[in-house]
Write an enzyme that holds these catalytic residues in place. Sequence first.
Site, PDB file in Angstrom:
ATOM      1  N   ASN A  87       1.146  53.192 -19.898  1.00  0.00           N
ATOM      2  CA  ASN A  87       2.313  54.049 -19.671  1.00  0.00           C
ATOM      3  C   ASN A  87       3.298  53.758 -20.797  1.00  0.00           C
ATOM      4  O   ASN A  87       3.976  52.735 -20.772  1.00  0.00           O
ATOM      5  CB  ASN A  87       2.936  53.755 -18.303  1.00  0.00           C
ATOM      6  CG  ASN A  87       4.208  54.564 -18.061  1.00  0.00           C
ATOM      7  OD1 ASN A  87       4.533  55.456 -18.864  1.00  0.00           O
ATOM      8  ND2 ASN A  87       4.915  54.264 -16.994  1.00  0.00           N
TER       9      ASN A  87
ATOM     10  N   LYS B  67       5.974  55.287 -21.514  1.00  0.00           N
ATOM     11  CA  LYS B  67       7.370  55.595 -21.175  1.00  0.00           C
ATOM     12  C   LYS B  67       8.008  56.365 -22.346  1.00  0.00           C
ATOM     13  O   LYS B  67       7.324  57.151 -22.994  1.00  0.00           O
ATOM     14  CB  LYS B  67       8.121  54.312 -20.808  1.00  0.00           C
ATOM     15  CG  LYS B  67       7.368  53.508 -19.735  1.00  0.00           C
ATOM     16  CD  LYS B  67       8.166  52.384 -19.130  1.00  0.00           C
ATOM     17  CE  LYS B  67       7.314  51.660 -18.089  1.00  0.00           C
ATOM     18  NZ  LYS B  67       8.020  50.615 -17.378  1.00  0.00           N
TER      19      LYS B  67
ATOM     20  N   HIS C 168       6.899  57.360 -10.382  1.00  0.00           N
ATOM     21  CA  HIS C 168       7.187  56.060 -11.001  1.00  0.00           C
ATOM     22  C   HIS C 168       8.561  55.572 -10.527  1.00  0.00           C
ATOM     23  O   HIS C 168       9.478  56.372 -10.355  1.00  0.00           O
ATOM     24  CB  HIS C 168       7.156  56.170 -12.524  1.00  0.00           C
ATOM     25  CG  HIS C 168       7.158  54.838 -13.187  1.00  0.00           C
ATOM     26  ND1 HIS C 168       8.312  54.110 -13.365  1.00  0.00           N
ATOM     27  CD2 HIS C 168       6.149  54.075 -13.679  1.00  0.00           C
ATOM     28  CE1 HIS C 168       7.996  52.959 -13.943  1.00  0.00           C
ATOM     29  NE2 HIS C 168       6.698  52.912 -14.156  1.00  0.00           N
TER      30      HIS C 168
ATOM     31  N   GLU D  53      10.909  54.223 -12.014  1.00  0.00           N
ATOM     32  CA  GLU D  53      12.036  54.609 -12.878  1.00  0.00           C
ATOM     33  C   GLU D  53      12.502  56.023 -12.540  1.00  0.00           C
ATOM     34  O   GLU D  53      13.694  56.325 -12.606  1.00  0.00           O
ATOM     35  CB  GLU D  53      11.618  54.473 -14.357  1.00  0.00           C
ATOM     36  CG  GLU D  53      11.569  53.008 -14.761  1.00  0.00           C
ATOM     37  CD  GLU D  53      10.554  52.662 -15.854  1.00  0.00           C
ATOM     38  OE1 GLU D  53      10.099  53.579 -16.560  1.00  0.00           O
ATOM     39  OE2 GLU D  53      10.227  51.470 -15.976  1.00  0.00           O
TER      40      GLU D  53
ATOM     41  N   GLU E   1       3.451  49.109  -7.997  1.00  0.00           N
ATOM     42  CA  GLU E   1       4.310  48.503  -9.008  1.00  0.00           C
ATOM     43  C   GLU E   1       5.561  47.953  -8.330  1.00  0.00           C
ATOM     44  O   GLU E   1       6.529  48.704  -8.114  1.00  0.00           O
ATOM     45  CB  GLU E   1       4.730  49.551 -10.054  1.00  0.00           C
ATOM     46  CG  GLU E   1       3.580  50.154 -10.805  1.00  0.00           C
ATOM     47  CD  GLU E   1       3.992  50.643 -12.184  1.00  0.00           C
ATOM     48  OE1 GLU E   1       3.379  50.196 -13.156  1.00  0.00           O
ATOM     49  OE2 GLU E   1       4.940  51.437 -12.295  1.00  0.00           O
TER      50      GLU E   1
ATOM     51  N   GLY F  84       8.885  45.309 -16.386  1.00  0.00           N
ATOM     52  CA  GLY F  84       9.670  45.031 -17.587  1.00  0.00           C
ATOM     53  C   GLY F  84      10.447  43.729 -17.515  1.00  0.00           C
ATOM     54  O   GLY F  84      11.319  43.473 -18.340  1.00  0.00           O
TER      55      GLY F  84
ATOM     56  N   SER G 292       4.555  44.066 -15.692  1.00  0.00           N
ATOM     57  CA  SER G 292       4.407  42.957 -16.649  1.00  0.00           C
ATOM     58  C   SER G 292       2.961  42.476 -16.799  1.00  0.00           C
ATOM     59  O   SER G 292       2.730  41.287 -17.002  1.00  0.00           O
ATOM     60  CB  SER G 292       5.322  41.786 -16.256  1.00  0.00           C
ATOM     61  OG  SER G 292       6.682  42.188 -16.324  1.00  0.00           O
TER      62      SER G 292
END
Length: 254
Positions: free
Chosen positions: A9, A11, A95, A97, A167, A173, A212
């Site tokens: 991904n 991003k 996702h 985010e 996730e 991250g 991660s």
Amino acid sequence: MRRPILTANWKMNMNSAELTAFTGRFIPLVANADEVDIVIASPFTLLDRLAQQIAGTTIQSAGQNVNPEESGAFTGEIAPGMLADMGCAYAIVGHSERRTLYGETDEWVARKAAALLDHRIRPIVCVGETLEQRDAGRALEIIETQIRESLARIPRDQAEQIVIAYEPVWAIGTGRTATPEIAQQAHEQIRKRLSAQFGEAGNRIRIQYGGSVKPETVYDLMSQPDIDGALVGGASLDPEAFARIVHFQSQRTQ
Ligand code: 13P
């Protein structure tokens, strides 16, 4: 058995020159990785070029998002048919985010997933709890609700087409990977929920872990019975690191 799936991904990263540099290094490194699915979710702007560069390989491309509508006055949005036109085999939906920064709800994610299937694109449906929710002992309950609601529009006979990505938000991250045991516990819960919803097909749906993931951690994660793949952010921008993740079998450290 379930075929492993390793997804990059990217991003909001990479331009056309960086894409070409990436594929030039990555493609030869994974040329013999024929027992896994390799997917790259690039920004929309690179999908066409990515499709050209991976033509003739086993690598597949993915969108990072989609709008469930077919077409119309939705400025800035991308329709499922447009992703199909770019040759995408998969698209990420829900996702964290997007859930946290852009207010996406389970209902909205459910519409996207169903719209993708109508275009023969496999949705990668993301779920995961925040640190606050985990600390409050609510992780499994949150994940279960997200699975139930986000998959509410998936017909039973198409359930095997979907991929789930677990996730945990606190691992994205942050360099803080969930331990294989914590991840497995969540994946097992997801598997139970999928079986309750889709019967036997629930056993065949692949569940990726994301948060991660690094070459150093992928082997132990993939060794867990219900972890069938990885959804990789930061490490997937480096062709050598992502290739090592694709070759997870040979990353055993002890
Ligand atoms: P990182 O691998 O950078 O933690 O990102 C995980 C992720 O969000 C993949 O979708």
